[in-house]
Design a protein around this motif. Structure first.
Motif, PDB file in Angstrom:
ATOM      1  N   ASN A  30       0.930  -1.225  -0.011  1.00  0.00           N
ATOM      2  CA  ASN A  30       0.219   0.244  -0.362  1.00  0.00           C
ATOM      3  C   ASN A  30       0.434   1.263   0.196  1.00  0.00           C
ATOM      4  O   ASN A  30       0.580   2.175   0.976  1.00  0.00           O
ATOM      5  N   GLY A  31       2.442   1.893  -0.697  1.00  0.00           N
ATOM      6  CA  GLY A  31       3.027   2.289  -0.825  1.00  0.00           C
ATOM      7  C   GLY A  31       3.003   2.740   0.767  1.00  0.00           C
ATOM      8  O   GLY A  31       3.475   4.294   0.909  1.00  0.00           O
ATOM      9  N   GLY A  32       3.716   1.902   1.007  1.00  0.00           N
ATOM     10  CA  GLY A  32       3.954   2.726   3.284  1.00  0.00           C
ATOM     11  C   GLY A  32       2.647   3.426   3.913  1.00  0.00           C
ATOM     12  O   GLY A  32       3.448   3.467   5.043  1.00  0.00           O
ATOM     13  N   GLU A  33       1.935   3.225   2.972  1.00  0.00           N
ATOM     14  CA  GLU A  33       0.293   4.120   4.958  1.00  0.00           C
ATOM     15  C   GLU A  33       0.761   2.671   5.545  1.00  0.00           C
ATOM     16  O   GLU A  33       1.009   1.945   5.302  1.00  0.00           O
ATOM     17  N   ASP A  34      -0.233   3.239   6.357  1.00  0.00           N
ATOM     18  CA  ASP A  34      -0.950   2.686   7.766  1.00  0.00           C
ATOM     19  C   ASP A  34      -0.921   1.234   7.145  1.00  0.00           C
ATOM     20  O   ASP A  34      -2.117   1.381   6.441  1.00  0.00           O
ATOM     21  N   PRO A  35      -0.535   0.179   7.658  1.00  0.00           N
ATOM     22  CA  PRO A  35      -1.280  -1.554   7.905  1.00  0.00           C
ATOM     23  C   PRO A  35      -3.038  -1.183   8.037  1.00  0.00           C
ATOM     24  O   PRO A  35      -3.571  -0.434   8.297  1.00  0.00           O
ATOM     25  N   PRO A  36      -3.473  -2.007   6.733  1.00  0.00           N
ATOM     26  CA  PRO A  36      -4.938  -2.207   6.902  1.00  0.00           C
ATOM     27  C   PRO A  36      -5.363  -2.483   8.265  1.00  0.00           C
ATOM     28  O   PRO A  36      -4.480  -3.487   9.119  1.00  0.00           O
ATOM     29  N   PRO A  37      -6.819  -2.746   8.638  1.00  0.00           N
ATOM     30  CA  PRO A  37      -7.268  -3.164   9.782  1.00  0.00           C
ATOM     31  C   PRO A  37      -7.256  -4.986  10.093  1.00  0.00           C
ATOM     32  O   PRO A  37      -7.181  -5.527   9.131  1.00  0.00           O
ATOM     33  N   VAL A  38      -6.551  -5.063  11.505  1.00  0.00           N
ATOM     34  CA  VAL A  38      -6.898  -6.207  11.481  1.00  0.00           C
ATOM     35  C   VAL A  38      -8.100  -7.043  11.785  1.00  0.00           C
ATOM     36  O   VAL A  38      -8.773  -6.781  12.516  1.00  0.00           O
ATOM     37  N   ARG A  39      -7.819  -7.884  10.584  1.00  0.00           N
ATOM     38  CA  ARG A  39     -10.018  -8.491  10.897  1.00  0.00           C
ATOM     39  C   ARG A  39      -9.896  -9.652  11.755  1.00  0.00           C
ATOM     40  O   ARG A  39      -9.138 -10.159  12.273  1.00  0.00           O
ATOM     41  N   THR A  40     -11.250 -10.273  12.725  1.00  0.00           N
ATOM     42  CA  THR A  40     -11.713 -10.973  13.430  1.00  0.00           C
ATOM     43  C   THR A  40     -11.838 -12.271  12.765  1.00  0.00           C
ATOM     44  O   THR A  40     -12.599 -12.040  11.156  1.00  0.00           O
ATOM     45  N   THR A  41     -11.925 -12.797  13.474  1.00  0.00           N
ATOM     46  CA  THR A  41     -11.664 -14.471  12.833  1.00  0.00           C
ATOM     47  C   THR A  41     -12.753 -15.405  13.778  1.00  0.00           C
ATOM     48  O   THR A  41     -11.907 -15.168  14.997  1.00  0.00           O
ATOM     49  N   VAL A  42     -13.217 -15.850  13.587  1.00  0.00           N
ATOM     50  CA  VAL A  42     -13.897 -16.805  14.143  1.00  0.00           C
ATOM     51  C   VAL A  42     -14.071 -18.441  13.672  1.00  0.00           C
ATOM     52  O   VAL A  42     -14.484 -18.704  13.144  1.00  0.00           O
ATOM     53  N   LEU A  43     -13.247 -19.228  14.875  1.00  0.00           N
ATOM     54  CA  LEU A  43     -13.461 -21.015  14.335  1.00  0.00           C
ATOM     55  C   LEU A  43     -14.245 -21.166  15.843  1.00  0.00           C
ATOM     56  O   LEU A  43     -14.178 -20.739  16.665  1.00  0.00           O
ATOM     57  N   ASP A  44     -14.557 -22.376  15.239  1.00  0.00           N
ATOM     58  CA  ASP A  44     -15.162 -23.731  16.112  1.00  0.00           C
ATOM     59  C   ASP A  44     -13.991 -24.425  17.248  1.00  0.00           C
ATOM     60  O   ASP A  44     -12.675 -24.598  16.601  1.00  0.00           O
ATOM     61  N   ASP A  45     -14.777 -24.543  18.635  1.00  0.00           N
ATOM     62  CA  ASP A  45     -13.731 -25.251  19.569  1.00  0.00           C
ATOM     63  C   ASP A  45     -14.726 -26.242  19.820  1.00  0.00           C
ATOM     64  O   ASP A  45     -16.035 -26.121  20.415  1.00  0.00           O
ATOM     65  N   ARG A  46     -14.097 -26.875  20.077  1.00  0.00           N
ATOM     66  CA  ARG A  46     -13.795 -28.884  19.669  1.00  0.00           C
ATOM     67  C   ARG A  46     -14.640 -29.072  21.244  1.00  0.00           C
ATOM     68  O   ARG A  46     -13.371 -30.056  21.254  1.00  0.00           O
ATOM     69  N   ALA A  47     -14.883 -28.587  22.229  1.00  0.00           N
ATOM     70  CA  ALA A  47     -14.671 -29.284  23.267  1.00  0.00           C
ATOM     71  C   ALA A  47     -15.507 -29.980  23.670  1.00  0.00           C
ATOM     72  O   ALA A  47     -16.434 -30.308  23.498  1.00  0.00           O
TER      73      ALA A  47
ATOM     74  N   LEU B 129      -2.510  -8.672  20.135  1.00  0.00           N
ATOM     75  CA  LEU B 129      -3.481  -9.118  19.507  1.00  0.00           C
ATOM     76  C   LEU B 129      -4.571 -10.577  18.761  1.00  0.00           C
ATOM     77  O   LEU B 129      -5.776 -10.557  18.413  1.00  0.00           O
ATOM     78  N   ASP B 130      -4.193 -11.363  19.285  1.00  0.00           N
ATOM     79  CA  ASP B 130      -4.742 -12.912  18.612  1.00  0.00           C
ATOM     80  C   ASP B 130      -5.746 -13.533  19.302  1.00  0.00           C
ATOM     81  O   ASP B 130      -6.695 -13.399  19.158  1.00  0.00           O
ATOM     82  N   PHE B 131      -5.107 -12.796  21.114  1.00  0.00           N
ATOM     83  CA  PHE B 131      -6.874 -13.046  21.702  1.00  0.00           C
ATOM     84  C   PHE B 131      -7.961 -12.322  21.437  1.00  0.00           C
ATOM     85  O   PHE B 131      -8.830 -12.750  21.939  1.00  0.00           O
ATOM     86  N   GLU B 132      -7.576 -10.997  20.653  1.00  0.00           N
ATOM     87  CA  GLU B 132      -8.857 -10.304  20.770  1.00  0.00           C
ATOM     88  C   GLU B 132      -9.936 -10.495  18.609  1.00  0.00           C
ATOM     89  O   GLU B 132     -10.734  -9.729  18.787  1.00  0.00           O
ATOM     90  N   THR B 133      -8.643 -10.671  18.837  1.00  0.00           N
ATOM     91  CA  THR B 133      -8.862 -11.218  17.331  1.00  0.00           C
ATOM     92  C   THR B 133      -9.332 -12.383  16.485  1.00  0.00           C
ATOM     93  O   THR B 133      -9.649 -12.478  15.514  1.00  0.00           O
ATOM     94  N   ARG B 134      -8.378 -13.633  16.898  1.00  0.00           N
ATOM     95  CA  ARG B 134      -8.963 -14.818  16.751  1.00  0.00           C
ATOM     96  C   ARG B 134      -9.499 -15.395  17.853  1.00  0.00           C
ATOM     97  O   ARG B 134      -9.412 -15.432  18.905  1.00  0.00           O
ATOM     98  N   LEU B 135     -11.061 -15.869  17.541  1.00  0.00           N
ATOM     99  CA  LEU B 135     -11.925 -15.941  18.315  1.00  0.00           C
ATOM    100  C   LEU B 135     -11.895 -17.521  18.759  1.00  0.00           C
ATOM    101  O   LEU B 135     -12.313 -17.436  16.992  1.00  0.00           O
ATOM    102  N   PHE B 136     -12.447 -17.799  19.183  1.00  0.00           N
ATOM    103  CA  PHE B 136     -13.026 -19.321  19.778  1.00  0.00           C
ATOM    104  C   PHE B 136     -14.797 -19.550  19.641  1.00  0.00           C
ATOM    105  O   PHE B 136     -14.836 -19.211  21.026  1.00  0.00           O
ATOM    106  N   ARG B 137     -15.460 -20.099  19.418  1.00  0.00           N
ATOM    107  CA  ARG B 137     -17.203 -20.481  19.323  1.00  0.00           C
ATOM    108  C   ARG B 137     -17.117 -22.203  20.005  1.00  0.00           C
ATOM    109  O   ARG B 137     -16.783 -22.764  19.040  1.00  0.00           O
TER     110      ARG B 137
END
Length: 359
Positions: free
Chosen positions: A37-54, A100-108
């Motif tokens: 992106n030409g040295g601009e600020d990095p894009p926002p970190v997206r949230t991903t949601v995965l399954d927790d097989r408890a 950042l992983d804790f708040e962006t890589r979630l498990f349901r």
């Protein structure tokens, strides 16, 4: 390649995403010259949601510092992104960063309701109040679509299983159709966390949580519906928000809260570095003082793990905070006990295929 200095990201609490204590490698953010992106600020970190097989959903503890023996957490990780969250180190067990992983890589836990019903039907189960959200918030943003917490509540309603919800989200009022009838039978209570009344500080400490006014409004709505509510002035951070203790309790009482509680900031494991990094980014002029006051309330360190002191600290600063809290609760009548719930009504409902009882 030069290492890049990390900066705060909009809508996120943690600044870095360092490897957990179980990993051998260290993550380093560098510019490899291929920036798209030409040295601009990095894009926002997206949230991903995965399954927790408890395999089970009820967690049990025997800690003398915790007023409940069992809890259910529908999610791992939390998008509220509270920088001080004591649950952050649990992401290390998943091979992820408590940053950042804790708040962006979630498990349901999509099957949490089914697992709970199975465990409540076990002949060995002894009914005790069940905490929902003791680790991560059961009403974090993804609950709007996932509705796992609501499904868990429906099971508790059907079994007459007493519950106490712990949250800082106004979304809890969505489930008043379940909570109000349960509360009428002394089967439900809610504890709402209000860390600060300063909206700017709340936005930086808890980027994606409800604003303080919205949390107080949730207390009003819950109380009006007959659901007993406690206000949690937690965590108290010396030199940052501890001066608000009485004001938070007063606001909660005015909104209808019947009980109050507080916890001194806890900084176990990776949270120490994450919180110091946050301080130096957001309140650099107060960072050293805040850390010094925390050490004075923690026997010279940033955390005490011993039972009896880990929630309240030691020394003059901690003792003064405790005295202020007790006086305020006495003055405001915040003496309600949120764990005083009815366990004698617990009855598993008939399951499909069960033999009808003999009359």
């Amino acid at each position: 390649m030069d290492e890049i200095t990390r900066r705060a990201l909009k809508g996120r609490g943690a600044i870095s995403n360092e490897s957990s204590r179980f990993e051998r490698e260290r993550r380093v953010l560098v510019d490899d010259g291929w920036t798209a992106n030409g040295g601009e600020d990095p894009p926002p970190v997206r949230t991903t949601v995965l399954d927790d097989r408890a395999r089970s959903v009820i967690a049990r503890n025997s800690s003398p510092d915790i007023p409940f023996e069992q809890s259910v957490n529908p999610y791992r990780g939390c998008e509220h992104a509270c920088i001080y969250c004591f649950a952050r180190p649990t992401h290390a067990y998943l091979g992820l960063s408590p940053g950042l992983d804790f708040e962006t890589r979630l498990f349901r836990k999509r099957d949490a309701a089914e697992l709970l019903a199975r465990e409540l039907r076990a002949k060995s189960y002894v009914c005790r109040p069940l905490a929902i959200g003791a680790n991560t918030d059961p009403y974090q943003p993804i609950e709007r679509e996932e509705r796992i917490t609501r499904a868990v509540l429906e099971v508790c309603r059907d079994f007459n299983q007493p519950v106490c919800i712990i949250t800082k989200s106004a979304l809890v009022t969505r489930d008043l159709d379940i909570l109000a009838p349960m509360a009428a039978k002394r089967l439900a209570s809610v504890a709402v966390s209000v860390t600060t009344l300063d909206r700017d500080l709340a936005r930086r400490m808890e980027p994606r949580a409800a604003t303080p006014p919205r949390r107080l409004e949730a207390i009003r709505e819950l109380t009006a519906a007959g659901v007993p509510v406690s206000v949690l002035a937690s965590p108290m951070v010396p030199g940052l928000n501890d001066h608000e203790l009485e004001a938070i309790l007063e606001a909660g009482a005015e909104a209808g809260a019947a009980g109050g509680s507080y916890i001194l900031l806890r900084l176990p494991l990776e949270i120490k570095d994450l919180f110091e990094e946050w301080l130096r980014e957001h309140v650099p002029d107060r960072a050293d003082r805040v850390l010094s006051l925390i050490r004075q309330a923690r026997a010279g360190g940033l955390y005490q793990s011993e039972f009896g002191t880990r929630m309240t600290g030691t020394g003059p600063i901690a003792e003064l905070l405790s005295r202020r809290f007790k006086l305020a609760c006495r003055r405001l009548g915040l003496n309600g006990r949120r764990w005083d719930l009815e366990c004698g009504l617990f009855r598993p409902p008939p399951a499909p295929g069960d033999q009808l009882p003999l009359l």
